[in-house]
Design an enzyme around this catalytic site. Structure first.
Site, PDB file in Angstrom:
ATOM      1  N   ASP A  71     -21.581 -16.255   7.655  1.00 38.52           N
ATOM      2  CA  ASP A  71     -20.590 -15.269   8.112  1.00 38.52           C
ATOM      3  C   ASP A  71     -20.528 -14.037   7.229  1.00 38.52           C
ATOM      4  O   ASP A  71     -19.634 -13.197   7.394  1.00 38.52           O
ATOM      5  CB  ASP A  71     -19.188 -15.908   8.049  1.00 38.52           C
ATOM      6  CG  ASP A  71     -18.783 -16.499   9.370  1.00 38.52           C
ATOM      7  OD1 ASP A  71     -19.574 -16.377  10.320  1.00 38.52           O
ATOM      8  OD2 ASP A  71     -17.673 -17.066   9.428  1.00 38.52           O
ATOM      9  N   GLU A 116      -2.156 -13.523 -10.722  1.00 42.42           N
ATOM     10  CA  GLU A 116      -3.427 -13.785 -10.039  1.00 42.42           C
ATOM     11  C   GLU A 116      -4.558 -12.930 -10.601  1.00 42.42           C
ATOM     12  O   GLU A 116      -5.688 -13.397 -10.762  1.00 42.42           O
ATOM     13  CB  GLU A 116      -3.282 -13.523  -8.536  1.00 42.42           C
ATOM     14  CG  GLU A 116      -2.843 -14.732  -7.765  1.00 42.42           C
ATOM     15  CD  GLU A 116      -3.799 -15.894  -7.949  1.00 42.42           C
ATOM     16  OE1 GLU A 116      -5.015 -15.703  -7.840  1.00 42.42           O
ATOM     17  OE2 GLU A 116      -3.333 -17.002  -8.229  1.00 42.42           O
ATOM     18  N   HIS A 163     -10.458 -19.420 -13.618  1.00 46.14           N
ATOM     19  CA  HIS A 163      -9.269 -18.881 -12.934  1.00 46.14           C
ATOM     20  C   HIS A 163      -8.097 -19.854 -13.080  1.00 46.14           C
ATOM     21  O   HIS A 163      -6.993 -19.447 -13.465  1.00 46.14           O
ATOM     22  CB  HIS A 163      -9.609 -18.641 -11.456  1.00 46.14           C
ATOM     23  CG  HIS A 163      -8.465 -18.177 -10.595  1.00 46.14           C
ATOM     24  ND1 HIS A 163      -8.407 -16.915 -10.050  1.00 46.14           N
ATOM     25  CD2 HIS A 163      -7.341 -18.806 -10.181  1.00 46.14           C
ATOM     26  CE1 HIS A 163      -7.281 -16.790  -9.360  1.00 46.14           C
ATOM     27  NE2 HIS A 163      -6.622 -17.929  -9.406  1.00 46.14           N
ATOM     28  N   GLU A 164      -8.342 -21.120 -12.807  1.00 45.86           N
ATOM     29  CA  GLU A 164      -7.245 -22.103 -12.884  1.00 45.86           C
ATOM     30  C   GLU A 164      -6.776 -22.276 -14.328  1.00 45.86           C
ATOM     31  O   GLU A 164      -5.566 -22.354 -14.582  1.00 45.86           O
ATOM     32  CB  GLU A 164      -7.675 -23.443 -12.293  1.00 45.86           C
ATOM     33  CG  GLU A 164      -8.163 -23.414 -10.839  1.00 45.86           C
ATOM     34  CD  GLU A 164      -7.267 -22.643  -9.891  1.00 45.86           C
ATOM     35  OE1 GLU A 164      -6.070 -22.492 -10.156  1.00 45.86           O
ATOM     36  OE2 GLU A 164      -7.792 -22.156  -8.862  1.00 45.86           O
ATOM     37  N   ASP A 200       1.846 -15.585   1.314  1.00 44.86           N
ATOM     38  CA  ASP A 200       1.142 -15.534   0.025  1.00 44.86           C
ATOM     39  C   ASP A 200       2.074 -15.094  -1.107  1.00 44.86           C
ATOM     40  O   ASP A 200       1.683 -14.330  -1.991  1.00 44.86           O
ATOM     41  CB  ASP A 200      -0.085 -14.611   0.122  1.00 44.86           C
ATOM     42  CG  ASP A 200      -0.992 -14.699  -1.102  1.00 44.86           C
ATOM     43  OD1 ASP A 200      -1.086 -15.793  -1.704  1.00 44.86           O
ATOM     44  OD2 ASP A 200      -1.603 -13.667  -1.451  1.00 44.86           O
ATOM     45  N   HIS A 224      -4.479 -19.596 -15.370  1.00 42.40           N
ATOM     46  CA  HIS A 224      -3.092 -19.815 -14.930  1.00 42.40           C
ATOM     47  C   HIS A 224      -2.312 -20.596 -15.990  1.00 42.40           C
ATOM     48  O   HIS A 224      -1.127 -20.335 -16.224  1.00 42.40           O
ATOM     49  CB  HIS A 224      -3.048 -20.573 -13.600  1.00 42.40           C
ATOM     50  CG  HIS A 224      -3.253 -19.698 -12.394  1.00 42.40           C
ATOM     51  ND1 HIS A 224      -2.563 -18.523 -12.197  1.00 42.40           N
ATOM     52  CD2 HIS A 224      -4.055 -19.839 -11.305  1.00 42.40           C
ATOM     53  CE1 HIS A 224      -2.942 -17.974 -11.046  1.00 42.40           C
ATOM     54  NE2 HIS A 224      -3.855 -18.754 -10.481  1.00 42.40           N
ATOM     55  N   HIS A 236      -2.363 -13.061  -3.932  1.00 39.96           N
ATOM     56  CA  HIS A 236      -3.831 -13.074  -3.918  1.00 39.96           C
ATOM     57  C   HIS A 236      -4.411 -11.845  -3.226  1.00 39.96           C
ATOM     58  O   HIS A 236      -5.635 -11.743  -3.066  1.00 39.96           O
ATOM     59  CB  HIS A 236      -4.367 -14.324  -3.206  1.00 39.96           C
ATOM     60  CG  HIS A 236      -4.033 -15.596  -3.882  1.00 39.96           C
ATOM     61  ND1 HIS A 236      -2.909 -16.332  -3.571  1.00 39.96           N
ATOM     62  CD2 HIS A 236      -4.662 -16.277  -4.878  1.00 39.96           C
ATOM     63  CE1 HIS A 236      -2.873 -17.414  -4.328  1.00 39.96           C
ATOM     64  NE2 HIS A 236      -3.911 -17.406  -5.140  1.00 39.96           N
ATOM     65  N   TYR A 259       5.569 -16.062 -10.005  1.00 36.35           N
ATOM     66  CA  TYR A 259       4.496 -16.138  -9.003  1.00 36.35           C
ATOM     67  C   TYR A 259       4.943 -15.558  -7.666  1.00 36.35           C
ATOM     68  O   TYR A 259       4.909 -16.214  -6.629  1.00 36.35           O
ATOM     69  CB  TYR A 259       4.035 -17.590  -8.858  1.00 36.35           C
ATOM     70  CG  TYR A 259       2.618 -17.710  -8.353  1.00 36.35           C
ATOM     71  CD1 TYR A 259       1.548 -17.213  -9.079  1.00 36.35           C
ATOM     72  CD2 TYR A 259       2.348 -18.322  -7.139  1.00 36.35           C
ATOM     73  CE1 TYR A 259       0.251 -17.321  -8.631  1.00 36.35           C
ATOM     74  CE2 TYR A 259       1.043 -18.446  -6.666  1.00 36.35           C
ATOM     75  CZ  TYR A 259       0.008 -17.942  -7.421  1.00 36.35           C
ATOM     76  OH  TYR A 259      -1.288 -18.051  -6.967  1.00 36.35           O
TER      77      TYR A 259
END
Ligand code: ASP
Ligand code: ZN
Length: 224
Positions: free
Chosen positions: A98, A69, A45-46, A143, A49, A148, A60
């Site tokens: 959770d 994204e 993912h990074e 955001d 970018h 995102h 962005y």
């Protein structure tokens, strides 16, 4: 270019990011997340970018930012190809207890809640959107206008297309759109056109691949 990664950033930092030039990874707090560099999809993912910065250079914010994204999540899921989840290898025991098994899902975006601050800007259900009728109309200070959040709509379009033609062709089509057609201000409608055109370029007018590219966007309500 040199590809630099900066690790062990901060203290208990539950994130990773591309700053325009390099990647940075936190170690996580050990409960919600473990070291973010342990996630192949997070690293992909990074890195994506970085590819985006040096190609389409999508702004962005708002829809161009959500496309930015989405390309990172889509190539993250194509490179870490065991599933259609992002971040499943870096969730900590507290998150899993959770019910948070991953950060985002391309196959079923709406299985996870968005942060509380975003909920008033959606349809009230408070889940990640999988269709334009669930789009979050967020201001820039939240955001970056939902980069995102609304990315999940494009993520789900890509997932849907891959169900028809497989991961390999999906990657070729989306990579062509990102590197040949999209520009800094492209929106979701531009992405539909760019991705269908890329499928036509690669596989032909009237091909099943071009139909699958359109089908993905139809599924999420991006119709033109
Ligand atoms: N925290 C961001 C994410 O969830 C980091 C990034 O966009 O690179 O993807
Ligand atoms: Zn990102």
């Amino acid at each position: 270019m040199a590809i630099n990664s900066y690790v062990h950033y901060g203290t208990n930092y539950n994130n990773a990011f591309w700053d325009g030039q390099q990647m940075t990874y936190g170690d996580g707090d050990g409960s919600y997340m473990i070291s973010l560099s342990a996630g192949l999809d997070v690293a992909a993912h990074e890195m994506t970018h970085g590819v985006t910065t040096n190609t389409a250079n999508l702004q962005y914010r708002f829809e161009p930012g959500a496309l930015n994204e989405a390309f990172s999540d889509i190539f993250g899921a194509l490179i870490d190809d065991a599933n259609w989840e992002i971040g499943e290898d870096i969730m900590g025991p507290g998150a899993k207890a959770d019910g948070r098994e991953s950060l985002r899902s391309l196959s079923d975006p709406s299985k996870y809640p968005v942060g509380a601050a975003y909920v008033p800007y959606g349809n009230g259900k408070g889940k990640y959107p999988a269709h334009m009728n669930e789009f979050y109309d967020l201001p820039r200070n939240l955001d970056n206008g939902g980069v995102h959040i609304n990315s999940s709509i494009i993520n789900h379009a890509a997932y849907t297309t891959a169900q028809d033609i497989g991961r390999e062709k999906l990657g070729k089509i989306y990579y062509r759109a990102l590197t040949v057609y999209l520009t800094p201000t492209s929106d979701f409608s531009d992405a539909r056109k760019a991705i269908i055109q890329s499928a036509v370029d690669l596989y032909g007018d009237g091909s099943s691949e071009a139909a699958a590219a359109a089908n993905g966007f139809n599924k999420v309500g991006i119709l033109e």
